[in-house]
Design an enzyme around this catalytic site. Structure first.
Site, PDB file in Angstrom:
ATOM      1  N   HIS A   1       1.841   2.352  -3.314  1.00 19.64           N
ATOM      2  CA  HIS A   1       0.819   3.126  -4.042  1.00 19.64           C
ATOM      3  C   HIS A   1       0.973   4.624  -3.771  1.00 19.64           C
ATOM      4  O   HIS A   1       0.723   5.448  -4.650  1.00 19.64           O
ATOM      5  CB  HIS A   1      -0.594   2.687  -3.636  1.00 19.64           C
ATOM      6  CG  HIS A   1      -1.058   1.422  -4.288  1.00 19.64           C
ATOM      7  ND1 HIS A   1      -1.115   1.256  -5.654  1.00 19.64           N
ATOM      8  CD2 HIS A   1      -1.509   0.253  -3.761  1.00 19.64           C
ATOM      9  CE1 HIS A   1      -1.571   0.039  -5.938  1.00 19.64           C
ATOM     10  NE2 HIS A   1      -1.813  -0.594  -4.809  1.00 19.64           N
TER      11      HIS A   1
ATOM     12  N   GLU B   1       0.835  -1.215   0.000  1.00 14.61           N
ATOM     13  CA  GLU B   1       0.000   0.000   0.000  1.00 14.61           C
ATOM     14  C   GLU B   1       0.868   1.263   0.000  1.00 14.61           C
ATOM     15  O   GLU B   1       0.534   2.255  -0.660  1.00 14.61           O
ATOM     16  CB  GLU B   1      -0.951   0.011   1.203  1.00 14.61           C
ATOM     17  CG  GLU B   1      -1.858  -1.212   1.339  1.00 14.61           C
ATOM     18  CD  GLU B   1      -2.622  -1.562   0.075  1.00 14.61           C
ATOM     19  OE1 GLU B   1      -2.813  -0.699  -0.797  1.00 14.61           O
ATOM     20  OE2 GLU B   1      -3.028  -2.739  -0.039  1.00 14.61           O
TER      21      GLU B   1
HETATM   22 NI    NI Z   1      -2.548  -2.538  -4.614  1.00 15.51          NI
END
Ligand code: NI
Length: 181
Positions: free
Chosen positions: A147, A144
């Protein structure tokens, strides 16, 4: 859930840029973004999600490991909402495991990452907190966090041979107890 929220997918420019830090914690829209992230993550059988996946370029992510259809072996934990997360430390020991992504539908990849991390982050009230994770939650965090840096797990696979379609991945998972590495 507000219908204007949706998961964006590979190719969308928001997934390729660095997310901005959150500065206004009183802002009602932050709470609405978090609620939408939780709802979409749960609805789509995710174990984590990051704001850029909703087309929102802000440093917000959720780590929420639990067993589900897509990740049957995931350990259960209370979901953690992290705002402006900072990677404080990571282990030198690296481990390989399978990852998928709601923004990269139909693909799984074998990704090598540090086994353990320490993370500082702000909670939804702006309070600074720290947490240490090992194993799958540490992996989810790193996925994450990527990202927020404009990266996906596809940027982390060493070889195209480590990429599988969801269909072939499910065959592999059913055929072997040990399918890592
Ligand atoms: Ni992802």
């Amino acid at each position: 859930m507000n219908t204007r929220y949706e998961i964006i997918e590979l190719g969308n420019p928001v997934l390729k840029i660095k997310a901005e830090p959150v500065s206004d914690f009183d802002c009602l829209s932050i709470r609405r973004h978090i609620d939408a992230m939780l709802a979409l993550m749960n609805d789509r059988q995710g174990v984590g999600i990051a704001a850029p996946q909703l087309g929102i370029s802000l440093q917000i992510l959720i780590v929420a490991s639990r067993p589900n259809e897509r990740y049957p072996d995931a350990p259960s934990m209370v979901p953690v909402v992290m705002i402006n997360p900072q990677l404080v430390w990571h282990s030198t020991r690296l481990v390989k495991d399978w990852e998928g992504c709601l923004s990269v539908p139909g693909i799984r990849g074998l990704v090598e990452r540090p086994d353990a991390v320490e993370v500082a982050y702000q909670d939804a009230c702006g309070q600074w907190c720290e947490v240490s994770w090992r194993g799958f939650p540490a992996r989810i965090f790193q996925h994450e966090f990527d990202h927020l840096l404009g990266k996906t797990f596809l940027d982390r696979v060493h070889s195209m041979n480590d990429l599988y379609s969801e269909k072939e991945f499910l065959k592999l998972r059913q055929s072997a107890d040990v399918y890592k590495d």
